[in-house]
Design a protein around this motif. Sequence first.
Motif, PDB file in Angstrom:
ATOM      1  N   CYS A 277       0.836  -1.207   0.000  1.00  0.00           N
ATOM      2  CA  CYS A 277       0.000   0.000   0.000  1.00  0.00           C
ATOM      3  C   CYS A 277       0.869   1.255   0.000  1.00  0.00           C
TER       4      CYS A 277
ATOM      5  N   ASP B  52      -1.345   3.847  -1.886  1.00  0.00           N
ATOM      6  CA  ASP B  52      -2.738   3.427  -1.872  1.00  0.00           C
ATOM      7  C   ASP B  52      -3.413   3.854  -0.564  1.00  0.00           C
TER       8      ASP B  52
ATOM      9  N   SER C  58      -7.060   2.027   0.475  1.00  0.00           N
ATOM     10  CA  SER C  58      -7.119   0.806   1.288  1.00  0.00           C
ATOM     11  C   SER C  58      -6.887   1.126   2.755  1.00  0.00           C
TER      12      SER C  58
END
Length: 209
Positions: A101, A106, A109
């Motif tokens: 991530c 990201d 998430s």
Amino acid sequence: MIGRIRGILVEKAPGQALVECAGLGYEVDIPYTTFFHLPETGEEVTLHTHFAVREDAQSLYGFASRLDRDLFRLLIRVNGVGPKLAVGILSGLDAQQFIRCVEARDSASLVKLPGVGKKTAERLLIEMTDRIGQLEGQFVPTSPDTTGAGPAAGQALHQGPAATEEAEAALIALGYKPQEAARAISKVAEEGMTSEALIRLALRNMIPA
């Protein structure tokens, strides 16, 4: 500093394990990613640990792999991230998923994790980008062998309606709202599933790998 504990797993529940070592029983707080790899009670278990001392409490945190433990130590150095939130993060994502991530930037998430808002997610991405380099060389997949878990791990957990209640309670304890927990469990529930399976699938759906 207690860096590792090896002993007999006396009790286990989502979020905590009781390990007997040299006649002493150690209560160890664990993320769910570690709980899923615990062996059956009565069997030997090894956990990599972090001992935290505060004015009002002393807590021992345990992890299935050294990578998870070392990432936990990096997380609690992030401004606004304490041990409870760090355990919550590693309950939804194991170390390698979290690292992916960060590398992919990201934040979507991360904000799905309980207790992680948009600002915290951005702070994690910024501060952890430089720090994950300290984990280089530890990217070893977590497996049941790390803790001695056999293929029967988790079979002692409840099934049926009791499993659903236990799974929902576990998600609520992790920080999800009751409505979120009930909805997540209902989406994956099938007859005969254990509470462990329900928790695992619910978290996987809520926070895609």
